[in-house]
Scaffold this motif. Structure first.
Motif, PDB file in Angstrom:
ATOM      1  N   VAL A 210      31.066  26.885  32.353  1.00  0.00           N
ATOM      2  CA  VAL A 210      30.375  27.115  33.628  1.00  0.00           C
ATOM      3  C   VAL A 210      31.340  27.673  34.675  1.00  0.00           C
ATOM      4  CG1 VAL A 210      29.216  25.969  35.556  1.00  0.00           C
ATOM      5  CG2 VAL A 210      28.587  25.388  33.217  1.00  0.00           C
ATOM      6  N   VAL A 211      32.533  27.078  34.763  1.00  0.00           N
ATOM      7  CA  VAL A 211      33.519  27.543  35.736  1.00  0.00           C
ATOM      8  C   VAL A 211      33.955  28.971  35.432  1.00  0.00           C
ATOM      9  CG1 VAL A 211      35.858  27.181  36.618  1.00  0.00           C
ATOM     10  CG2 VAL A 211      34.334  25.223  36.272  1.00  0.00           C
ATOM     11  N   ARG A 212      34.213  29.244  34.145  1.00  0.00           N
ATOM     12  CA  ARG A 212      34.626  30.591  33.777  1.00  0.00           C
ATOM     13  C   ARG A 212      33.496  31.600  34.035  1.00  0.00           C
ATOM     14  NH1 ARG A 212      38.637  32.226  30.639  1.00  0.00           N
ATOM     15  NH2 ARG A 212      39.749  30.744  31.966  1.00  0.00           N
ATOM     16  N   ALA A 213      32.252  31.223  33.738  1.00  0.00           N
ATOM     17  CA  ALA A 213      31.124  32.116  34.007  1.00  0.00           C
ATOM     18  C   ALA A 213      30.995  32.410  35.498  1.00  0.00           C
ATOM     19  CB  ALA A 213      29.833  31.510  33.464  1.00  0.00           C
ATOM     20  N   TYR A 214      31.282  31.407  36.325  1.00  0.00           N
ATOM     21  CA  TYR A 214      31.266  31.615  37.790  1.00  0.00           C
ATOM     22  C   TYR A 214      32.335  32.628  38.183  1.00  0.00           C
ATOM     23  CZ  TYR A 214      31.360  30.581  42.790  1.00  0.00           C
ATOM     24  OH  TYR A 214      31.323  30.676  44.151  1.00  0.00           O
ATOM     25  N   ALA A 215      33.522  32.489  37.582  1.00  0.00           N
ATOM     26  CA  ALA A 215      34.605  33.428  37.875  1.00  0.00           C
ATOM     27  C   ALA A 215      34.237  34.844  37.433  1.00  0.00           C
ATOM     28  CB  ALA A 215      35.892  32.973  37.191  1.00  0.00           C
ATOM     29  N   ILE A 216      33.553  34.939  36.281  1.00  0.00           N
ATOM     30  CA  ILE A 216      33.116  36.246  35.793  1.00  0.00           C
ATOM     31  C   ILE A 216      32.118  36.871  36.763  1.00  0.00           C
ATOM     32  CG2 ILE A 216      31.749  37.382  34.005  1.00  0.00           C
ATOM     33  CD1 ILE A 216      33.030  35.448  31.982  1.00  0.00           C
ATOM     34  N   GLY A 217      31.190  36.043  37.246  1.00  0.00           N
ATOM     35  CA  GLY A 217      30.203  36.559  38.214  1.00  0.00           C
ATOM     36  C   GLY A 217      30.872  37.094  39.466  1.00  0.00           C
ATOM     37  N   ALA A 218      31.885  36.358  39.945  1.00  0.00           N
ATOM     38  CA  ALA A 218      32.601  36.804  41.138  1.00  0.00           C
ATOM     39  C   ALA A 218      33.344  38.118  40.868  1.00  0.00           C
ATOM     40  CB  ALA A 218      33.579  35.720  41.584  1.00  0.00           C
ATOM     41  N   ALA A 219      33.928  38.223  39.663  1.00  0.00           N
ATOM     42  CA  ALA A 219      34.661  39.444  39.309  1.00  0.00           C
ATOM     43  C   ALA A 219      33.709  40.641  39.207  1.00  0.00           C
ATOM     44  CB  ALA A 219      35.401  39.239  37.999  1.00  0.00           C
ATOM     45  N   LEU A 220      32.531  40.431  38.634  1.00  0.00           N
ATOM     46  CA  LEU A 220      31.567  41.502  38.498  1.00  0.00           C
ATOM     47  C   LEU A 220      31.014  41.942  39.855  1.00  0.00           C
ATOM     48  CD1 LEU A 220      29.537  40.257  35.401  1.00  0.00           C
ATOM     49  CD2 LEU A 220      31.023  42.247  35.488  1.00  0.00           C
ATOM     50  N   ALA A 221      30.933  40.998  40.779  1.00  0.00           N
ATOM     51  CA  ALA A 221      30.375  41.311  42.095  1.00  0.00           C
ATOM     52  C   ALA A 221      31.382  41.965  43.030  1.00  0.00           C
ATOM     53  CB  ALA A 221      29.834  40.036  42.730  1.00  0.00           C
ATOM     54  N   SER A 222      32.648  41.881  42.669  1.00  0.00           N
ATOM     55  CA  SER A 222      33.688  42.418  43.572  1.00  0.00           C
ATOM     56  C   SER A 222      33.853  43.921  43.423  1.00  0.00           C
ATOM     57  CB  SER A 222      35.012  41.727  43.274  1.00  0.00           C
ATOM     58  OG  SER A 222      35.449  42.010  41.949  1.00  0.00           O
TER      59      SER A 222
END
Length: 261
Positions: free
Chosen positions: A249-261
């Motif tokens: 879950v934490v890694r998926a959150y980080a991925i979402g942030a990376a994709l949104a940046s």
């Protein structure tokens, strides 16, 4: 695995793997004819091993681990091999319990009061040992020592029930130690316990943003991974229940942030 866009470098990145040897181990029951997708399957046994009025023994009739500890570390003990003959020391292993345990708890998906059809049940411990190929003297000594400790609420051999983690799946209604109770009421039952796996700890290497790394160590554009398809943050350690889910879950959150940046 999460792929943001097609990328020809993905095949190359997937060759960069880590922790391919370790696995998430678990003790399990296996119905002799149970199959999933045509392959043998089983049921987790860690709850039954924790509850009071039971022990797990090897062919010598001896306990060899704290039955209430986390399933991953418990399963590691099954790797022990007798150097004299090259045979695993603790296989087959047996969950041994008494009539009181049978009345209180379900076992391997069978309602309490009933027996799994592949269980072995006998009126005495000696007869049970003979039927299962367990050393009868060893089992008798084990049960005698265990019952003494259960009466005191303290397991001298393996400290079963001493930790908060041990007690999580115990039964506090039976005494001061929710993982201990004497094994004294017939009939006595034994069910085989096997070392099994929930999956591997390994997978592709990623950075802090969940980007899959190429052999050069550089991130592969557009390729991300989270969960058990990527190398575990914890290696071969088991910090606690739900750890791999939380990491995903934490890694998926980080991925979402990376994709949104």
């Amino acid at each position: 695995m999460i792929t943001a866009q097609p990328n020809p470098q993905g095949a190359l990145a997937c060759r960069v793997l880590s922790l391919r040897g370790p696995l998430w181990g678990v003790p399990a029951f296996q119905h002799p004819f149970a199959r999933y997708a045509g392959l043998p399957t089983g049921r987790l046994a860690n709850v039954e091993l924790t509850r009071p009025g039971s022990v797990m023994v090897n062919p010598s009739g001896r306990r060899f681990v704290n039955e209430a500890q986390n399933y991953h570390d418990l399963t590691k003990v099954f790797r022990e091999v007798d150097p004299a003959n090259g045979v695993p020391r603790h296989a087959p292993a047996w969950l041994v319990y008494d009539g009181g345990y049978q009345e209180r708890y379900p076992v391997a998906g069978v309602p309490r009061g009933a027996l799994p059809e592949w269980a072995v049940s006998r009126p005495t411990l000696g007869e049970l040992a003979d039927a299962c190929g367990i050393d009868a003297a060893g089992l008798a000594e084990t049960i005698e020592s265990f019952n003494e400790d259960a009466a005191r609420g303290s397991d001298r051999a393996f400290a079963r029930g001493d930790s908060v983690a041990d007690r999580h799946l115990g039964d506090p209604s039976l005494g001061s130690n929710p993982c201990l109770a004497p094994i004294a009421r017939p009939p006595f039952t034994a069910v085989p316990v096997h070392a099994a796996t929930l999956g591997t700890c390994g997978g592709v290497l990623t950075d802090d943003h969940g980007r899959v790394l190429a052999p050069s160590g550089e991130p592969v554009a557009g390729l991300f991974a989270a969960g058990n398809v990527s190398a575990s943050l914890f290696g071969d350690c088991y910090p606690g229940g739900g750890t791999s889910l939380a990491a995903a879950v934490v890694r998926a959150y980080a991925i979402g942030a990376a994709l949104a940046s």
